[in-house]
Design a protein around this motif. Sequence first.
Motif, mmCIF file in Angstrom:
data_model
loop_
_atom_site.group_PDB
_atom_site.id
_atom_site.type_symbol
_atom_site.label_atom_id
_atom_site.label_comp_id
_atom_site.label_asym_id
_atom_site.label_seq_id
_atom_site.Cartn_x
_atom_site.Cartn_y
_atom_site.Cartn_z
ATOM 1 N N ILE A 23 1.016 -1.083 -0.176
ATOM 2 C CA ILE A 23 -0.015 0.011 0.127
ATOM 3 C C ILE A 23 0.818 1.182 0.042
ATOM 4 C CG2 ILE A 23 -1.985 1.241 1.053
ATOM 5 C CD1 ILE A 23 -2.388 -1.782 0.294
ATOM 6 N N ILE A 24 0.558 2.002 -1.123
ATOM 7 C CA ILE A 24 1.514 3.300 -1.128
ATOM 8 C C ILE A 24 0.904 4.487 -1.126
ATOM 9 C CG2 ILE A 24 3.431 4.422 -2.587
ATOM 10 C CD1 ILE A 24 4.015 1.385 -3.809
ATOM 11 N N HIS A 25 1.090 5.388 -0.264
ATOM 12 C CA HIS A 25 0.333 6.420 -0.192
ATOM 13 C C HIS A 25 1.299 7.677 -0.551
ATOM 14 C CE1 HIS A 25 -2.394 9.899 1.039
ATOM 15 N NE2 HIS A 25 -1.438 10.281 1.891
ATOM 16 N N CYS A 26 1.151 8.638 -1.713
ATOM 17 C CA CYS A 26 1.925 9.506 -1.893
ATOM 18 C C CYS A 26 1.351 10.938 -1.603
ATOM 19 C CB CYS A 26 2.462 9.496 -3.441
ATOM 20 S SG CYS A 26 3.226 7.839 -3.850
ATOM 21 N N ALA A 27 1.892 11.754 -0.971
ATOM 22 C CA ALA A 27 1.506 13.143 -0.909
ATOM 23 C C ALA A 27 2.719 14.289 -1.149
ATOM 24 C CB ALA A 27 0.831 13.320 0.689
ATOM 25 N N PRO A 28 2.107 15.382 -1.282
ATOM 26 C CA PRO A 28 3.428 16.504 -1.640
ATOM 27 C C PRO A 28 4.576 16.407 -0.491
ATOM 28 C CG PRO A 28 1.389 17.370 -2.120
ATOM 29 C CD PRO A 28 1.035 16.114 -1.242
ATOM 30 N N GLU A 29 4.147 16.133 0.644
ATOM 31 C CA GLU A 29 5.107 16.362 1.821
ATOM 32 C C GLU A 29 5.598 15.006 2.309
ATOM 33 O OE1 GLU A 29 1.160 15.620 3.779
ATOM 34 O OE2 GLU A 29 1.918 16.792 1.972
ATOM 35 N N LEU A 30 5.124 13.825 1.611
ATOM 36 C CA LEU A 30 5.484 12.497 2.431
ATOM 37 C C LEU A 30 5.012 11.545 1.507
ATOM 38 C CD1 LEU A 30 6.519 11.040 5.098
ATOM 39 C CD2 LEU A 30 4.203 10.887 5.809
ATOM 40 N N THR A 31 5.848 10.357 1.221
ATOM 41 C CA THR A 31 5.405 9.095 0.811
ATOM 42 C C THR A 31 5.613 8.029 1.702
ATOM 43 O OG1 THR A 31 6.379 9.682 -1.391
ATOM 44 C CG2 THR A 31 6.356 7.505 -1.155
ATOM 45 N N GLN A 32 4.523 7.259 1.792
ATOM 46 C CA GLN A 32 4.410 6.185 2.805
ATOM 47 C C GLN A 32 4.320 4.934 2.148
ATOM 48 O OE1 GLN A 32 1.361 8.657 4.840
ATOM 49 N NE2 GLN A 32 2.344 7.758 6.712
ATOM 50 N N ALA A 33 4.865 3.739 2.613
ATOM 51 C CA ALA A 33 4.555 2.363 2.085
ATOM 52 C C ALA A 33 4.582 1.525 2.921
ATOM 53 C CB ALA A 33 5.905 2.065 1.070
ATOM 54 N N ALA A 34 3.393 0.486 2.962
ATOM 55 C CA ALA A 34 3.139 -0.251 3.842
ATOM 56 C C ALA A 34 3.056 -1.705 3.295
ATOM 57 C CB ALA A 34 1.968 0.027 4.855
ATOM 58 N N LEU A 35 3.681 -2.910 3.862
ATOM 59 C CA LEU A 35 3.610 -4.161 3.195
ATOM 60 C C LEU A 35 2.699 -4.938 4.244
ATOM 61 C CD1 LEU A 35 4.560 -6.076 1.142
ATOM 62 C CD2 LEU A 35 6.494 -6.791 2.751
ATOM 63 N N LEU A 36 1.543 -5.462 3.806
ATOM 64 C CA LEU A 36 0.805 -6.359 4.622
ATOM 65 C C LEU A 36 0.717 -7.700 4.087
ATOM 66 C CD1 LEU A 36 -0.562 -3.533 4.764
ATOM 67 C CD2 LEU A 36 -2.809 -4.595 5.085
#
Length: 387
Positions: free
Chosen positions: A5-18
């Motif tokens: 699951i990859i959430h991309c925002a201007p200030e931060l990129t977050q990646a979560a593996l489930l």
Amino acid sequence: MKQLIIHCAPELTQAALLEDGRLVEYDTQYPLESQRAGSIYMGRIVNVLPGMQAAFVDIGLAKNAFLYIDDLLPVHVDKQPKIKPSITDIAEVGQMLMVQVSKDPQGTKGARVTTHVSIPGRWIVYMPDADYIAISRKIDLEAERQRLKQLAEGNLMPGEGVIIRTGAIGQSEEAIRDDLQNLRDVWSTILAKRDETHVPAQLYQDLDLLPKLARDVISDEVQEVWMSNNKVFEEMRTLLRKQQPGWRGRIAFYDRRTPMFDHFGVTEELNQSFRRKIWLPSGGYLIIDQTEALTVIDVNTGRYTGSIDLEQTVTDINREAAIEIPRLLRLRNLRGIIIVDFIDMHAEDNRAKVMANMAEAVRKDRSKTTIVGWTKLGLLEMTRKRK
């Protein structure tokens, strides 16, 4: 089932593996964040400490980097002197050398660096001066280990070395050879930049988060990749088509109103998994304390009282903890020495069951995790390396 699951925002990129709906890995990257670990610099020695067998190297960061003598001697054991020399014999103030960050700066400490350069690829890790072949311990089929070793021997030039990654299982000679050549090209670019740069200077930086995920995480074991940013979704899809044309997973754009991390339960798991006190499903709990030197995990029975006898109750809690602890190590990316204080068990076969649960759980970790064993005080000692 594995989902990225990859959430991309201007200030931060977050990646979560489930894995089967449970969060097991989490990574972030800020737009202006400059990654250090894995980066290669041309530096200058500014201080040599014979009493510590170490030197400090100016690589252009706020704090000088720390270089231990073992990271200065030849990487191949056969090429090292039988008796370790004084660092003053092989290092001097003003000397320029190429180093790679092996440990990020932390607190008051500068980065730790090594002269043993390694550049990760899709199937192998290239070591231009190692002159040996290593194979991931997770490749346990002997016939496949021999095939990959022979394949590497047939394509390496004198002086080169490689580590064959777990993902190389079943890969063709052409795929391995192409990966090797790409890494050789990267190394040639680094050498050319070294000859043109002013010291100190950065010569190489590992991939940003998204390309690194495509290289290291996304495989046939990952069934789904979800992304919340349409532009980045198209970029990732193009990247995967180029890097992994045979990947059979599913990449999808998330366009629902509910925030993506909330929909997949990532937010709740993050809130629960980074606390000092972690509750286990049975009612037991863990206490996790981290210092600069090591991480200590204490296992407690909590609200769990069992139903048979004390020994069985303790064993049940310990086995549950032995499965949960490796997940938390991956998720929180805890590294170095790890000490686990399990609840005392009297029966040796129960200790063996706990050890077996722990050994099975750490096999899922992409980072090298070693279970050293039980200490004389009944503590379980482990080590975990950086990704």
